[in-house]
Design an enzyme around this catalytic site. Structure first.
Site, mmCIF file in Angstrom:
data_model
loop_
_atom_site.group_PDB
_atom_site.id
_atom_site.type_symbol
_atom_site.label_atom_id
_atom_site.label_comp_id
_atom_site.label_asym_id
_atom_site.label_seq_id
_atom_site.Cartn_x
_atom_site.Cartn_y
_atom_site.Cartn_z
ATOM 1 N N MET A 121 -11.845 -5.765 4.720
ATOM 2 C CA MET A 121 -11.008 -4.889 5.548
ATOM 3 C C MET A 121 -10.756 -5.549 6.904
ATOM 4 O O MET A 121 -11.682 -6.015 7.561
ATOM 5 C CB MET A 121 -11.693 -3.535 5.773
ATOM 6 C CG MET A 121 -11.841 -2.642 4.546
ATOM 7 S SD MET A 121 -10.284 -2.200 3.758
ATOM 8 C CE MET A 121 -9.454 -1.294 5.078
ATOM 9 N N SER A 145 0.843 -1.191 0.000
ATOM 10 C CA SER A 145 0.000 0.000 0.000
ATOM 11 C C SER A 145 0.879 1.243 0.000
ATOM 12 O O SER A 145 1.655 1.482 0.926
ATOM 13 C CB SER A 145 -0.909 0.019 1.230
ATOM 14 O OG SER A 145 -1.485 1.302 1.343
ATOM 15 N N HIS A 197 -1.094 -1.086 -4.344
ATOM 16 C CA HIS A 197 -2.388 -0.708 -3.763
ATOM 17 C C HIS A 197 -2.409 0.802 -3.520
ATOM 18 O O HIS A 197 -1.520 1.351 -2.868
ATOM 19 C CB HIS A 197 -2.576 -1.469 -2.455
ATOM 20 C CG HIS A 197 -3.913 -1.292 -1.810
ATOM 21 N ND1 HIS A 197 -5.030 -1.999 -2.195
ATOM 22 C CD2 HIS A 197 -4.319 -0.500 -0.786
ATOM 23 C CE1 HIS A 197 -6.059 -1.660 -1.433
ATOM 24 N NE2 HIS A 197 -5.657 -0.731 -0.567
ATOM 25 N N ASP A 248 -6.960 -6.242 3.793
ATOM 26 C CA ASP A 248 -6.293 -4.936 3.876
ATOM 27 C C ASP A 248 -6.368 -4.412 5.305
ATOM 28 O O ASP A 248 -7.470 -4.221 5.829
ATOM 29 C CB ASP A 248 -7.012 -3.985 2.903
ATOM 30 C CG ASP A 248 -6.398 -2.596 2.836
ATOM 31 O OD1 ASP A 248 -5.346 -2.360 3.451
ATOM 32 O OD2 ASP A 248 -7.001 -1.740 2.135
ATOM 33 N N HIS A 257 -8.293 1.430 -4.319
ATOM 34 C CA HIS A 257 -9.291 1.221 -3.257
ATOM 35 C C HIS A 257 -9.986 2.549 -2.995
ATOM 36 O O HIS A 257 -9.402 3.456 -2.414
ATOM 37 C CB HIS A 257 -8.523 0.707 -2.007
ATOM 38 C CG HIS A 257 -9.363 0.510 -0.796
ATOM 39 N ND1 HIS A 257 -8.806 0.269 0.452
ATOM 40 C CD2 HIS A 257 -10.700 0.498 -0.612
ATOM 41 C CE1 HIS A 257 -9.775 0.130 1.340
ATOM 42 N NE2 HIS A 257 -10.927 0.271 0.734
ATOM 43 N N MET A 294 -12.195 4.774 -1.103
ATOM 44 C CA MET A 294 -12.882 5.035 0.170
ATOM 45 C C MET A 294 -13.558 6.393 0.028
ATOM 46 O O MET A 294 -13.167 7.394 0.634
ATOM 47 C CB MET A 294 -11.867 5.022 1.322
ATOM 48 C CG MET A 294 -11.423 3.605 1.652
ATOM 49 S SD MET A 294 -9.889 3.571 2.594
ATOM 50 C CE MET A 294 -8.718 3.580 1.238
ATOM 51 N N ASP A 326 -4.682 3.912 -2.057
ATOM 52 C CA ASP A 326 -5.811 4.248 -1.189
ATOM 53 C C ASP A 326 -6.322 5.649 -1.497
ATOM 54 O O ASP A 326 -5.623 6.636 -1.286
ATOM 55 C CB ASP A 326 -5.371 4.164 0.278
ATOM 56 C CG ASP A 326 -5.165 2.728 0.703
ATOM 57 O OD1 ASP A 326 -6.126 1.950 0.623
ATOM 58 O OD2 ASP A 326 -4.024 2.372 1.089
ATOM 59 N N MET A 339 -9.036 8.441 -0.589
ATOM 60 C CA MET A 339 -9.937 8.838 0.509
ATOM 61 C C MET A 339 -10.435 10.258 0.263
ATOM 62 O O MET A 339 -9.671 11.120 -0.176
ATOM 63 C CB MET A 339 -9.180 8.798 1.839
ATOM 64 C CG MET A 339 -8.515 7.453 2.127
ATOM 65 S SD MET A 339 -7.804 7.424 3.770
ATOM 66 C CE MET A 339 -6.850 5.880 3.684
HETATM 67 C C1 DX5 Z 1 -6.540 1.766 5.293
HETATM 68 C C2 DX5 Z 1 -6.038 1.432 3.923
HETATM 69 C C3 DX5 Z 1 -4.951 0.439 3.892
HETATM 70 C C4 DX5 Z 1 -3.694 0.841 4.623
HETATM 71 C C5 DX5 Z 1 -3.050 -0.407 5.131
HETATM 72 O O1 DX5 Z 1 -7.685 2.537 5.185
HETATM 73 O O2 DX5 Z 1 -7.103 0.910 3.145
HETATM 74 O O3 DX5 Z 1 -4.654 0.053 2.561
HETATM 75 O O4 DX5 Z 1 -2.791 1.530 3.821
HETATM 76 O O5 DX5 Z 1 -1.956 -0.065 5.907
HETATM 77 P P1 DX5 Z 1 -1.250 -1.092 6.891
HETATM 78 O O6 DX5 Z 1 -0.758 -2.250 6.095
HETATM 79 O O7 DX5 Z 1 -0.160 -0.272 7.492
HETATM 80 O O8 DX5 Z 1 -2.289 -1.518 7.906
HETATM 81 ZN ZN ZN Z 2 -6.603 0.044 1.157
#
Ligand code: DX5
Ligand code: ZN
Length: 228
Positions: A146, A13, A38, A181, A71, A73, A40, A42
C-alpha cells in the site's frame, strides 16, 4: 519468471468508478486496455469505510471480461473468503495486519485459496515492516504494497514505501507479482515500476480521466519506460 520479467498489469480501482453504472464503467476500462479490475472490499472495522460484499462482486463477475483483483480490507477474511471465491475473485488479498494475529490460520487459508485456483495475495499498510510478510511468502502469488493508508481513494502517494519493494525483490527474493495501490498516477507509476512493482492499481487517475483508454496506455508506457 524473474522479477524484472513479471508482466506489467494496470488494474483500475472500481472505487473511483460511478457505482450506479458499474457495468458501463467496467466495459470502458476493459476496452481501454485494463488488465485486471481492482475491487476494494471494506468492512467499517479494519478501515473506517464501507464498500461492497460478495453479492456485488458476483454481479461484477457476470459482466467483467478481465480478472477481478479483490482487496480485502476486513478484520475477518476467514469468515468471508469462500463467498468471494464463489463470487468469482481471481486474486484475493488479505491484510498482513490481520494475518499476523493468526499466522497458522492465515497460512491454511492461503493454501486453501490456492487449491481453489485463486491467486493469493497479502497487503500491508505503509507503517508495516515488509519483513513481517516472510512467514507467508511461500503461500503468496502476490504482495500488495500500500502506498497510502487503506480506506479511501484519492490520497497522496507515499514514496517512502518504495524501499519495501527493494527488500521484497532483493533480500526476500520474491518472484511473484508485486502490486502497488494508492496514489498511482502519471508521476508516481515510473518510480514504482523502477523499484520492482509490476501490478499497478489506479483509481482516481484512470476513472478521473476523460479518456480512460489513453490514460491506461500512458500509465503503461511510463511503467515500461521506467523498467528499461
Ligand atoms: C484504498 C484502496 C485503493 C484506492 C486507490 O484503500 O485500496 O485501491 O481505490 O485509489 P487511488 O488510485 O485514487 O489512490
Ligand atoms: Zn485497493
Amino acid at each position: 519468471m524473474d522479477a524484472a520479467g513479471a508482466s506489467i498489469r494496470i488494474a483500475p480501482s472500481l472505487l473511483a468508478a460511478d457505482f450506479a453504472r458499474l457495468a458501463e464503467e467496467i466495459r470502458d476500462v476493459e476496452d481501454g486496455g485494463a488488465d485486471w479490475l481492482h475491487v476494494d472490499v471494506m468492512d467499517g472495522h479494519f478501515v473506517p469505510n464501507l464498500t461492497v460484499g460478495p453479492a456485488v462482486v458476483a454481479s461484477l463477475h457476470r459482466v467483467a471480461r478481465r480478472p477481478l483483483d479483490v482487496h480485502l480490507m476486513i478484520d475477518d477474511p476467514w469468515r468471508y473468503a469462500d463467498a468471494f471465491v464463489e463470487a468469482g475473485a481471481a486474486v484475493l488479498s488479505l491484510h498482513l495486519e490481520v494475518a499476523r494475529a493468526r499466522p497458522r490460520d492465515a497460512q491454511s487459508l492461503l493454501r486453501r485459496l490456492r487449491e481453489a485456483g485463486v491467486r493469493t495475495g497479502m497487503a500491508l499498510n505503509p507503517d508495516q515492516d515488509i519483513r513481517g510478510i516472510e512467514p507467508f511468502l511461500a503461500e503468496l502469488d502476490l504482495v500488495l504494497v500500500m502506498s497510502v493508508f487503506a480506506g479511501f481513494g484519492g490520497q497522496r502517494f507515499l514514496p517512502e514505501v518504495l524501499e519495501k519493494v527493494g527488500v521484497l525483490r532483493g533480500e526476500l527474493d520474491f518472484r511473484g507479482d508485486v502490486e502497488m495501490d494508492g496514489g498511482i498516477g502519471l508521476d508516481t507509476i515510473g518510480p514504482a515500476a523502477a523499484a520492482g512493482v509490476n501490478v499497478f492499481v489506479a483509481g482516481t487517475s484512470v476513472f478521473g480521466a476523460a479518456d480512460r483508454g489513453a490514460r491506461i496506455a500512458e500509465l503503461r508506457a511510463r511503467a515500461v519506460a521506467a523498467r528499461s
